[in-house]
Design an enzyme around this catalytic site. Structure first.
Site, short mmCIF file in Angstrom:
data_model
loop_
_atom_site.label_atom_id
_atom_site.label_comp_id
_atom_site.label_asym_id
_atom_site.label_seq_id
_atom_site.Cartn_x
_atom_site.Cartn_y
_atom_site.Cartn_z
N PRO A 98 9.40 9.43 3.14
CA PRO A 98 8.32 9.96 2.31
C PRO A 98 7.59 8.83 1.58
O PRO A 98 8.22 7.95 1.00
CB PRO A 98 9.04 10.88 1.32
N LEU A 99 6.26 8.87 1.65
CA LEU A 99 5.42 7.80 1.08
C LEU A 99 4.26 8.43 0.33
O LEU A 99 3.36 9.02 0.94
CB LEU A 99 4.87 6.91 2.20
N THR A 100 4.26 8.33 -0.98
CA THR A 100 3.15 8.83 -1.78
C THR A 100 1.89 8.03 -1.45
O THR A 100 1.90 6.80 -1.52
CB THR A 100 3.47 8.72 -3.28
N GLN A 156 8.66 17.06 1.76
CA GLN A 156 9.49 16.69 0.62
C GLN A 156 8.96 17.39 -0.63
O GLN A 156 7.81 17.19 -1.03
CB GLN A 156 9.49 15.18 0.38
N HIS A 193 13.61 16.43 -3.33
CA HIS A 193 13.57 15.07 -3.87
C HIS A 193 14.44 15.03 -5.14
O HIS A 193 14.00 15.40 -6.21
CB HIS A 193 12.13 14.68 -4.19
N ASN A 207 14.79 8.88 -7.62
CA ASN A 207 13.67 8.11 -8.17
C ASN A 207 13.13 8.58 -9.52
O ASN A 207 11.98 8.34 -9.86
CB ASN A 207 12.51 8.07 -7.16
N TYR A 266 12.54 11.66 -10.71
CA TYR A 266 11.78 12.89 -10.80
C TYR A 266 12.69 14.03 -11.26
O TYR A 266 13.84 13.79 -11.61
CB TYR A 266 11.05 13.15 -9.48
N ASN A 287 11.42 4.61 -12.62
CA ASN A 287 11.06 5.56 -13.68
C ASN A 287 12.09 5.58 -14.81
O ASN A 287 12.41 6.62 -15.39
CB ASN A 287 10.84 6.96 -13.11
N GLY A 293 9.88 3.02 5.76
CA GLY A 293 8.81 3.42 4.86
C GLY A 293 7.54 2.62 5.04
O GLY A 293 6.69 2.95 5.86
#
Length: 355
Positions: free
Chosen positions: A24-26, A98, A175, A178, A180, A235, A317
């Site tokens: 997954p890549l924002t 995701q 998810h 990271n 979240y 984060n 990624g």
């Protein structure tokens, strides 16, 4: 060299043509939080991967913390994602969405009217984040979630998973990494609660387990995976003395639900602290489903870890950003194109579909 990376495998009921996973890549191209034609092109071009996992996609208006990230909580978004999944399937690929609720990693300027910045505890993330409307802004103090907020959020994950099936996805990844929302409950940096959702290991894993349980009830365990980041510091998360115990207890609960896979984040290749090899090995030994490896892999290391049965699939990624034909290039040993960091999160096709 073995070519295990490029051999077919099963993921539950799904036949995958290779063991390469697009991580997954924002990318922040979902203007108005809507999947669009540009995103369909982007994912379709990468359908050589055995499995694509989409960018983080919010199951709730409250989880739309970043500018231009997609959602999956209304019919218009379902139709947008249907275009994406149709394109990937027509190109011979498999795709999971995701589900990422950003929790406290958010700003009201990035959110729709009526949405709230929620978190386990009223503790702000240090630093600032980008907003299209107001530029860089400090993270606000989130609202501590009530029992009602928690119940509603769990239900939103399950509802979003059902919409994912309507949209044609092959499954969903929760998810839990990271920093979240799911990870915010797991981690003492963001969870200061002293009720049944915080404090002890059993209480801190409860939200992750309840989200997984509701999602499994909605769409079936063979369509649900989870991404986790033990020892992650993204984060403003921090490791604690009970971390190994917490993750192994979580794995026990996910085993009981029959979860399809676990996906381990390891950003040590990008300078983050190393995930404890002992914990990774213990999770691999304990988890009954498939295990997705990640973290700065090349073909040689991927093959070695697959042959040694350290994992079942390997996620790549950043190389996918600038190499839509990454699988072919890895197989043939071609040189990879370097990505343009300046366009990772900008709107439009530049640095997205023009490589």
């Amino acid at each position: 060299m073995s070519n295990t990376l490029f051999t077919p495998t099963q993921l539950g009921a799904l036949s995958l043509k290779n063991r390469v996973v697009m991580a997954p890549l924002t990318r922040c191209r979902a203007t108005g939080n809507m999947p669009n034609a540009l995103m369909e092109q982007y994912y379709r071009l990468r359908a050589e991967a055995g499995l694509i996992i989409t960018e983080g996609t919010s199951p709730s208006p409250n989880g739309l913390g970043y500018a231009r990230i997609p959602g999956l909580f209304n019919e218009e978004q379902v139709q947008g994602w249907r275009r994406v999944t149709d394109g990937v399937h027509q190109a011979g690929g498999r795709i999971f969405v995701q589900l990422m609720h950003t929790g406290r990693v958010s700003h009201p300027a990035n959110m729709p009217v009526g949405a709230s910045v929620l978190a386990p505890s009223a503790v702000a993330v240090p630093g600032e984040m980008w907003t299209d409307a107001e530029g860089m802004q400090p993270h606000p103090v989130p609202r501590e979630m009530s029992e009602t907020d928690i119940a509603e959020s769990i239900a939103e994950y399950a509802a979003s998973a059902r919409l994912a099936m309507e949209a044609g996805f092959d499954g969903v990844e929760l998810h839990g990494a990271n920093g979240y929302l799911i990870d915010q409950f797991l981690n003492t940096a963001s969870n200061r609660r002293n009720d049944r959702w915080g404090g002890s290991v059993e209480n801190r894993i409860r939200f992750a387990v309840e989200v997984a349980k509701a999602t499994v009830a909605a769409i079936g365990a063979d369509r649900v995976g989870m991404r986790i980041s033990p020892y992650g510091v993204f984060n403003a998360q921090v490791p604690d003395a009970e971390m190994d115990t917490l993750y192994l207890r979580l794995i026990d609960e996910l085993n009981a639900l029959g979860l399809l896979y676990i996906h381990i984040v390891d950003h040590s290749a990008m300078g983050a602290p190393q995930v404890s090899p002992e914990l990774k090995g213990a999770i691999r030994a304990a988890f009954k489903g498939k295990y997705i490896l990640s973290g700065g892999y090349d073909v040689a290391r991927a093959d070695a870890d697959l042959v040694a049965q350290r994992g079942d699939l390997v996620a790549f990624g950043r190389p996918f950003i600038s190499n839509p034909d990454l699988v072919s290039k890895l197989r043939s040993g071609q040189e990879l194109v370097a990505p343009d960091f300046a366009t990772f999160y900008t709107p439009g096709e530049k640095g997205y579909t023009d490589y």
